[in-house]
Design a protein around this motif. Structure first.
Motif, PDB file in Angstrom:
ATOM      1  N   LEU A 163       0.837  -1.213   0.026  1.00  0.00           N
ATOM      2  CA  LEU A 163       0.041  -0.021   0.088  1.00  0.00           C
ATOM      3  C   LEU A 163       0.933   1.145   0.030  1.00  0.00           C
ATOM      4  O   LEU A 163       0.587   1.993  -0.653  1.00  0.00           O
ATOM      5  CB  LEU A 163      -0.792  -0.074   1.237  1.00  0.00           C
ATOM      6  N   LEU A 164       2.096   1.096   0.792  1.00  0.00           N
ATOM      7  CA  LEU A 164       2.980   2.470   0.745  1.00  0.00           C
ATOM      8  C   LEU A 164       3.542   2.831  -0.462  1.00  0.00           C
ATOM      9  O   LEU A 164       3.618   3.734  -0.801  1.00  0.00           O
ATOM     10  CB  LEU A 164       3.987   2.155   1.950  1.00  0.00           C
ATOM     11  N   GLU A 165       3.672   1.433  -1.082  1.00  0.00           N
ATOM     12  CA  GLU A 165       4.489   1.723  -2.326  1.00  0.00           C
ATOM     13  C   GLU A 165       3.629   2.286  -3.311  1.00  0.00           C
ATOM     14  O   GLU A 165       3.755   3.428  -4.355  1.00  0.00           O
ATOM     15  CB  GLU A 165       5.091   0.413  -2.997  1.00  0.00           C
ATOM     16  N   ARG A 166       2.258   1.655  -3.251  1.00  0.00           N
ATOM     17  CA  ARG A 166       1.119   2.202  -4.485  1.00  0.00           C
ATOM     18  C   ARG A 166       1.086   3.768  -4.130  1.00  0.00           C
ATOM     19  O   ARG A 166       0.675   4.259  -5.114  1.00  0.00           O
ATOM     20  CB  ARG A 166      -0.019   1.363  -4.415  1.00  0.00           C
ATOM     21  N   THR A 167       0.844   4.138  -2.872  1.00  0.00           N
ATOM     22  CA  THR A 167       0.118   5.365  -2.816  1.00  0.00           C
ATOM     23  C   THR A 167       1.098   6.250  -2.277  1.00  0.00           C
ATOM     24  O   THR A 167       1.326   7.440  -3.307  1.00  0.00           O
ATOM     25  CB  THR A 167      -0.662   5.432  -1.484  1.00  0.00           C
ATOM     26  N   LEU A 168       2.193   6.199  -1.694  1.00  0.00           N
ATOM     27  CA  LEU A 168       3.279   7.063  -1.386  1.00  0.00           C
ATOM     28  C   LEU A 168       4.570   6.967  -2.164  1.00  0.00           C
ATOM     29  O   LEU A 168       5.481   7.698  -2.124  1.00  0.00           O
ATOM     30  CB  LEU A 168       3.490   7.044   0.080  1.00  0.00           C
ATOM     31  N   GLY A 169       4.549   5.762  -2.960  1.00  0.00           N
ATOM     32  CA  GLY A 169       5.681   5.520  -3.609  1.00  0.00           C
ATOM     33  C   GLY A 169       7.117   5.186  -2.933  1.00  0.00           C
ATOM     34  O   GLY A 169       8.140   5.308  -3.108  1.00  0.00           O
ATOM     35  N   ILE A 170       6.779   4.586  -1.402  1.00  0.00           N
ATOM     36  CA  ILE A 170       7.865   4.128  -0.745  1.00  0.00           C
ATOM     37  C   ILE A 170       8.329   2.726  -1.324  1.00  0.00           C
ATOM     38  O   ILE A 170       7.616   1.961  -1.132  1.00  0.00           O
ATOM     39  CB  ILE A 170       7.464   4.164   0.661  1.00  0.00           C
ATOM     40  N   ASP A 171       9.285   2.669  -1.734  1.00  0.00           N
ATOM     41  CA  ASP A 171       9.855   1.255  -2.405  1.00  0.00           C
ATOM     42  C   ASP A 171       9.886   0.414  -1.176  1.00  0.00           C
ATOM     43  O   ASP A 171      10.406   0.382  -0.011  1.00  0.00           O
ATOM     44  CB  ASP A 171      11.364   1.264  -2.732  1.00  0.00           C
ATOM     45  N   GLN A 172       9.441  -0.896  -1.684  1.00  0.00           N
ATOM     46  CA  GLN A 172       9.165  -2.150  -0.668  1.00  0.00           C
ATOM     47  C   GLN A 172      10.668  -2.540  -0.242  1.00  0.00           C
ATOM     48  O   GLN A 172      10.713  -3.222   0.709  1.00  0.00           O
ATOM     49  CB  GLN A 172       8.444  -3.090  -1.323  1.00  0.00           C
ATOM     50  N   ARG A 173      11.627  -2.121  -0.946  1.00  0.00           N
ATOM     51  CA  ARG A 173      12.904  -2.858  -0.513  1.00  0.00           C
ATOM     52  C   ARG A 173      13.435  -2.105   0.461  1.00  0.00           C
ATOM     53  O   ARG A 173      14.328  -2.556   1.078  1.00  0.00           O
ATOM     54  CB  ARG A 173      13.858  -2.820  -1.815  1.00  0.00           C
ATOM     55  N   ARG A 174      12.974  -0.918   0.955  1.00  0.00           N
ATOM     56  CA  ARG A 174      14.025  -0.223   1.668  1.00  0.00           C
ATOM     57  C   ARG A 174      13.118  -0.286   3.009  1.00  0.00           C
ATOM     58  O   ARG A 174      11.991  -0.451   3.213  1.00  0.00           O
ATOM     59  CB  ARG A 174      13.537   1.398   1.240  1.00  0.00           C
ATOM     60  N   ALA A 175      14.136  -0.686   3.945  1.00  0.00           N
ATOM     61  CA  ALA A 175      13.706  -0.897   5.523  1.00  0.00           C
ATOM     62  C   ALA A 175      13.195   0.573   5.892  1.00  0.00           C
ATOM     63  O   ALA A 175      13.822   1.665   5.721  1.00  0.00           O
ATOM     64  CB  ALA A 175      14.974  -1.235   6.100  1.00  0.00           C
ATOM     65  N   LEU A 176      12.151   0.368   6.869  1.00  0.00           N
ATOM     66  CA  LEU A 176      11.294   1.630   7.207  1.00  0.00           C
ATOM     67  C   LEU A 176      12.370   1.938   8.566  1.00  0.00           C
ATOM     68  O   LEU A 176      12.468   1.067   9.254  1.00  0.00           O
ATOM     69  CB  LEU A 176       9.851   1.373   7.404  1.00  0.00           C
ATOM     70  N   PRO A 177      12.207   3.282   9.110  1.00  0.00           N
ATOM     71  CA  PRO A 177      12.553   3.326  10.523  1.00  0.00           C
ATOM     72  C   PRO A 177      11.730   2.673  11.395  1.00  0.00           C
ATOM     73  O   PRO A 177      10.606   2.740  11.408  1.00  0.00           O
ATOM     74  CB  PRO A 177      12.504   4.892  10.365  1.00  0.00           C
ATOM     75  N   SER A 178      12.496   2.428  12.347  1.00  0.00           N
ATOM     76  CA  SER A 178      11.653   1.788  13.549  1.00  0.00           C
ATOM     77  C   SER A 178      11.783   2.771  14.625  1.00  0.00           C
ATOM     78  O   SER A 178      12.555   3.362  15.238  1.00  0.00           O
ATOM     79  CB  SER A 178      12.598   0.547  13.888  1.00  0.00           C
ATOM     80  N   PHE A 179      10.444   3.079  14.962  1.00  0.00           N
ATOM     81  CA  PHE A 179      10.258   4.291  16.005  1.00  0.00           C
ATOM     82  C   PHE A 179      10.449   3.655  17.358  1.00  0.00           C
ATOM     83  O   PHE A 179      10.175   2.482  17.684  1.00  0.00           O
ATOM     84  CB  PHE A 179       8.921   4.597  15.965  1.00  0.00           C
ATOM     85  N   GLU A 180      10.995   4.636  18.279  1.00  0.00           N
ATOM     86  CA  GLU A 180      11.176   4.121  19.613  1.00  0.00           C
ATOM     87  C   GLU A 180       9.695   5.116  20.343  1.00  0.00           C
ATOM     88  O   GLU A 180       9.403   5.658  19.958  1.00  0.00           O
ATOM     89  CB  GLU A 180      12.190   5.111  20.231  1.00  0.00           C
ATOM     90  N   ARG A 181       9.373   3.963  21.283  1.00  0.00           N
ATOM     91  CA  ARG A 181       8.083   4.218  21.874  1.00  0.00           C
ATOM     92  C   ARG A 181       8.380   5.511  22.993  1.00  0.00           C
ATOM     93  O   ARG A 181       7.354   6.464  23.035  1.00  0.00           O
ATOM     94  CB  ARG A 181       7.691   3.116  22.901  1.00  0.00           C
ATOM     95  N   GLN A 182       9.535   5.747  23.546  1.00  0.00           N
ATOM     96  CA  GLN A 182       9.771   6.785  24.389  1.00  0.00           C
ATOM     97  C   GLN A 182      10.657   7.693  23.614  1.00  0.00           C
ATOM     98  O   GLN A 182      11.928   7.547  23.119  1.00  0.00           O
ATOM     99  CB  GLN A 182      10.711   6.338  25.632  1.00  0.00           C
ATOM    100  N   SER A 183      10.251   8.860  23.284  1.00  0.00           N
ATOM    101  CA  SER A 183      10.927   9.668  22.614  1.00  0.00           C
ATOM    102  C   SER A 183      12.261  10.366  23.454  1.00  0.00           C
ATOM    103  O   SER A 183      12.095  10.366  24.622  1.00  0.00           O
ATOM    104  CB  SER A 183      10.154  10.910  21.946  1.00  0.00           C
ATOM    105  N   LEU A 184      13.189  11.066  22.629  1.00  0.00           N
ATOM    106  CA  LEU A 184      14.212  11.549  23.336  1.00  0.00           C
ATOM    107  C   LEU A 184      13.541  12.787  24.273  1.00  0.00           C
ATOM    108  O   LEU A 184      14.170  12.550  25.498  1.00  0.00           O
ATOM    109  CB  LEU A 184      15.108  12.185  22.448  1.00  0.00           C
TER     110      LEU A 184
END
Ligand code: SF4
Lengths: 172, 815
Positions: B502-523
């Motif tokens: 879906l991200l690739e189709r709508t936003l053009g985010i390439d499926q091969r690229r690892a997405l950033p992994s979010f931290e639950r607790q921000s800095l």
């Protein structure tokens, strides 16, 4: 007039030319003709030299025909001045034919007076501006040999000369 | 017009009605396929040539003492000349006419082409030159991008005129029916083997061509003949001196000299922007142009002709006449020389009136912005270029002379890395021109069908029509905040196949690229939970006691650590390391919740949004600045926004205030060291054996690096950080902490924020990254650090190892 600064500038010119694989010959006005004769490859064409008691060797044709221009191996022209920093000679585009004679033959010999060697580009532009004021407003700064890398590797002598020699008249 | 554009989708955009920025997934795939093909077929040759020119420019720039002054002088001359352009046109007209020539100001391409065709026909009728083999009127040309802009060759050919390019690169293209891939080295994309094959096929020589030497000889003879027969010589002009009517040609081969003086008629074609006032003004340009183009100190030939010249005409079909037979003894000059200067407008007057595009007219077309661009090095001008021009500045040229659609086709290849900014001899803010044109393209686009999908995520200032992916990345702060709030679920979700599709189709985010992994607790939350400013003061006081007994005023600082989006939500470790490091050196820190800098929207061309962000950031920091606190930034691209782009958004005093009081983290640490802070308070390499082995492998790297005292570490600075001149402080900090940094020469990591995520650019990004990765592998160090988040991500993927920020390596372990 030859001063220490001239000598320094000539040294610097020589150094810059070395990097460009252009040889610099120092010669006195009296020996110039003989040295030029030794440097050139026939057939040679040239423009009369404006330096006092310096003349072209007999073997050099001045006011060449179009055929002579096309066949010439060596072209001898004066340089109005030279820029030591970059190894540049200033050639005037005049009725005497300096421009074709310096660009068509495979070997260009530029003859310059030691007192006309300026240290840097700023000095060159001083001379250039004077020249323009005096009405001589077509000049080529030529530095080293004609070159191209368009055929995949660096090659010298494309449309212009593949060999260049700068002759400095030490006492002029 | 044959094959002018190599860009995909040219048929659609050629119609004029289509919106090039509208990038649905099928056209993303087309762009990706087109770029992939260029990477495979032309990329290696382009990279080889451009990276050599780039390195040589760096070298000669380093050796030029007054470089910055020269660049400023050149720029000032251009500013003044463009300002006075109408007056200079009149000046040059008078000068050329006084010399005996003619000036024609052509409004557009058709106008210029018709004028030139007329001259050629006229002269051919009266010419004394030898008949060309075909008996048709003939023209020889030296290299000129302006005539490419005009499609002059096609126009003349269609009038029955024979045209021969005499610059070897241009001639190769003419033989190959190809287009320039670089504004200085037009045939750069072809290898010697390819040229040899082409020429063997075309010219059927007795022996097949092989070496560059053989090819060059052949070209010299073949083209020499064309020059001797030609009725008219056409040149461009690098500069035109108005006062004297002097055409300046900067070349290496000598063909321009021959073209200008061999035929009796010389036509010089130049954009009106080439005018400079006087011969004196030429000096800085003569000094700079070869340096920036090829790294030579000066070009072989700087031809300054004020035609018609006195040089004798050459009539090769009267071989026994002395040259200059037509010379008139009285005027001491040739009697039958003719000269025409064609000054081309073609959109330039409008560019001059456009506050954002005007700067483009200062361009001297040296190609340094192409050579210094990692993406250009990867795909060349057939990808990173429009109808005529290529490289970073091409966006300005194409938008100005061919229209926005031509610029839109390649504009997104500029990642805003700014490496061209230092390269440009006239100090053009090339990335800004790219940003502005991107913004204009965005605004002209049609609203997209999926807009509702990102609506909640995009609190921007943009009107509809913007590409969805751009809109998403431009508002990344909102997405990151949400991602962090819902971590780890957001991370799991993000890795599932349907979501990626879906991200690739709508936003053009390439499926091969690892997405950033979010931290639950921000800095920011971590810092608050740890006890906030009060706790930081306590720790700093303790640190201060340990590291310097007599605290100096210079060390009495308070820092606001700017929580950029990535440090705050994704890579909190480097933020924590920065906090600990500053405290250990005795400096108390605060980490307030601050607005996004505007870097993300800027990179998508969302100028209004970025402008609004700048005001918010400044408002949020004003009190701290008043209180004399220093703003310290970890992510170089955010610092670059504060120090470069904010100049365009904030009142001058506000901008200067923030600029002068904001620092890159290692720059700030270096300042502390310089003022007496002791590196021993940090984790240094010396006795600190446990540091070795972060990452994987290779206990002690080989010692062929540039600095051999200390523990080897490979360091890739960030592109924008380099432009701010801030690579050196990080290197120095690492050295003081016992490391021997080896720095990369690759200009950019290829990730460049959102660029590497985009489906159409994923492969270009990886290609650029691979070159960096192999350079770092060659350094054979067990430690690799990078200053930018995206550089770090890119290298972690490519090297399969951890790549921390330098501050993580030197931070004390606990706290
Ligand atoms: S923008 Fe600057 S660097 Fe790029 S081609 Fe023009 S002058 Fe050269």
């Amino acid at each position: 007039m030859s001063t220490d600064t001239d000598t320094d500038a000539v040294g610097q010119l020589e150094h810059a030319l070395e990097e460009l694989e252009v040889s610099l010959e120092r010669v006195s006005a009296a020996d110039a003709s003989e040295r030029l004769a030794a440097l050139l490859t026939e057939p040679a064409i040239g423009v009369d030299l404006p330096f006092e008691s310096v003349s072209l060797p007999e073997s050099v044709t001045t006011e060449p025909t179009a055929a002579a221009l096309a066949d010439a191996q060596t072209g001898i022209t004066p340089a109005t001045f030279a820029i030591a920093e970059y190894g540049t000679v200033a050639l005037e585009s005049r009725a005497a034919g300096d421009e074709p004679i310096s660009v068509y033959p495979e070997h260009h010999i530029a003859v310059v007076a030691a007192s006309d060697v300026v240290p840097d580009l700023a000095g060159g532009f001083d001379r250039l501006a004077d020249q323009f004021d005096a009405g001589g407003d077509s000049i080529v700064f030529a530095t080293g040999r004609s070159a191209t890398a368009d055929m995949g590797d660096l090659v010298h002598g494309v449309h212009g000369p593949g060999e260049v020699t700068v002759v400095v008249l030490e006492d002029r | 017009m044959a094959e002018r554009s190599h860009a995909p989708g040219q048929t659609e955009s050629g119609g004029g009605g289509s919106t090039a920025s509208h990038t649905p997934s099928n056209s993303r795939a087309e762009t990706a396929a087109h770029l992939r093909q260029l990477l495979e077929t032309e990329g290696d040759a382009i990279h080889a040539h451009t990276s050599v020119s780039n390195l040589q420019r760096h070298e000669v720039f380093d050796e030029t003492e007054n470089l910055d002054a020269l660049r400023s002088e050149a720029r000032a001359i251009k500013e003044d000349a463009i300002d006075r352009l109408p007056e200079l046109i009149e000046t040059v007209r008078e000068a050329v006419e006084a010399n005996g020539g003619t000036v024609y100001v052509a409004e557009n391409a058709a106008d210029a082409n018709a004028y030139v065709a007329d001259i050629v026909d006229d002269r051919a009728a009266t010419s004394t030159a030898a008949e060309s083999a075909s008996g048709r009127p003939s023209v020889v040309k030296s290299k000129s991008m302006t005539t490419e802009e005009l499609d002059l060759n096609d126009a003349l050919e269609s009038e029955g005129i024979e045209v021969t390019e005499t610059d070897l690169g241009e001639w190769v293209l003419q033989v190959a029916d190809d287009t320039p891939s670089h504004i200085v080295g037009p045939a750069m994309h072809l290898t010697r083997e390819e040229i040899a094959e082409l020429f063997t096929e075309q010219f059927d020589p007795d022996e097949e061509f092989e070496t560059a030497e053989e090819l060059t000889r052949f070209a010299r003879d073949h083209l020499g003949e064309r020059i001797r027969e030609a009725d008219v010589g056409i040149t461009g002009a690098n500069f035109v001196v108005a006062e004297s009517g002097t055409i300046t040609l900067v070349t290496n081969e000598g063909n321009a000299r021959k073209c200008a003086v061999t035929p009796d008629t010389h036509v010089a074609i130049a954009g009106v922007e080439k005018l400079i006032p006087s011969i004196r003004d030429l000096e800085p340009f003569v000094d700079l142009i070869a340096k920036s183009a090829t790294g030579q100190e000066i070009s072989q030939y700087v031809t300054m002709l004020s035609p018609p010249t006195e040089s004798p005409t050459l009539t090769f079909d009267e071989p026994d006449e002395p040259i200059g037979a037509n010379t008139d003894a009285e005027t001491n000059g040739s009697t039958d020389r003719e000269f025409h200067l064609v000054l081309l407008d073609n959109g330039r007057t409008e560019m001059r009136a456009d506050d954002q595009l005007r700067e483009t007219l200062y361009c001297i077309r040296c190609g340094a912005c192409s050579n210094s661009c990692a993406n250009f090095q990867a795909v060349g001008g057939h990808g990173f270029g429009g109808e005529t021009y290529s490289g970073g500045i091409a966006t300005g040229w194409e938008a100005g002379v061919h229209g926005q659609d031509s610029a839109a086709e390649f504009n997104d290849l500029c990642t805003g890395c700014t490496r061209c900014v230092d390269a440009c001899p006239v100090k053009i803010d090339i990335p800004w021109i790219n940003t502005v044109v991107r913004d204009r393209v965005n605004r002209d686009a049609e609203p997209e069908a999926y807009d509702f999908l990102v609506d909640g995520l995009t609190p921007d200032e943009e009107s509809g029509g913007l590409d969805l992916g751009k809109r998403f990345f431009g508002n990344i702060a909102t997405a990151a905040k949400l991602g962090s709030a819902t971590a780890p679920v957001s991370n799991w979700l993000g890795e599932t196949a349907p979501v990626r599709a879906l991200l690739e189709r709508t936003l053009g985010i390439d499926q091969r690229r690892a997405l950033p992994s979010f931290e639950r607790q921000s800095l920011v939350d971590w810092f608050d939970a740890r006890g906030g400013e009060g706790e930081s003061k306590r720790r700093a006081a303790a640190g201060r006691k340990e590291t310097h007994d007599e605290p100096t005023d210079a060390l009495d600082r308070e820092v606001v650590l700017y929580p950029d989006v990535y440090t705050n939500y994704v890579d909190t470790d480097r933020g924590k390391a920065a906090v600990r490091t500053l405290e250990a050196l005795g400096v108390p820190v605060s980490v307030p919740d601050l607005p996004e800098s505007g870097r993300a929207p800027l990179s998508q061309g969302m100028v209004a949004t970025a402008d609004a962000q700048a005001s918010k950031v400044y408002a949020a920091l004003a009190e701290d600045l008043d209180a004399g606190r220093d703003v310290v930034v970890i992510e170089p691209s955010d610092l670059a926004a504060f120090q470069r782009e904010y100049e365009r958004f904030l009142p001058e005093r506000s901008f200067e205030r923030l600029r002068d009081n904001s620092y890159e983290i290692c720059e700030f640490i270096f300042g502390l060291f310089e003022n007496g802070a002791d590196p021993a308070a940090l984790s240094t390499a010396g006795g600190d054996g446990e540091r070795i082995g972060v990452g994987n492998g290779n206990e002690r790297g080989n010692e062929n690096g540039n600095r051999d005292n200390g523990h080897p570490i490979a360091y890739h600075s960030h592109c924008q950080q380099r432009t701010l001149n801030l690579e050196a402080p990080t290197v120095a900090v690492l050295e003081r902490c016992g490391y021997a940094p080896r720095t990369s020469t690759v200009e950019c990591c290829g990730m460049a924020g959102s660029f590497g995520y985009k489906r159409e650019y994923y492969e270009v990004s990886m290609d650029v990254g691979d070159r960096l990765a192999s350079e770092i592998e060659q350094a054979s160090t067990d430690l690799v650090v990078a200053s930018g988040t995206s550089c770090g991500d890119q290298l972690e993927t490519l090297l399969d190892r951890t790549v921390p920020h330098p501050v993580e390596v030197i931070a004390p372990d606990h706290g």
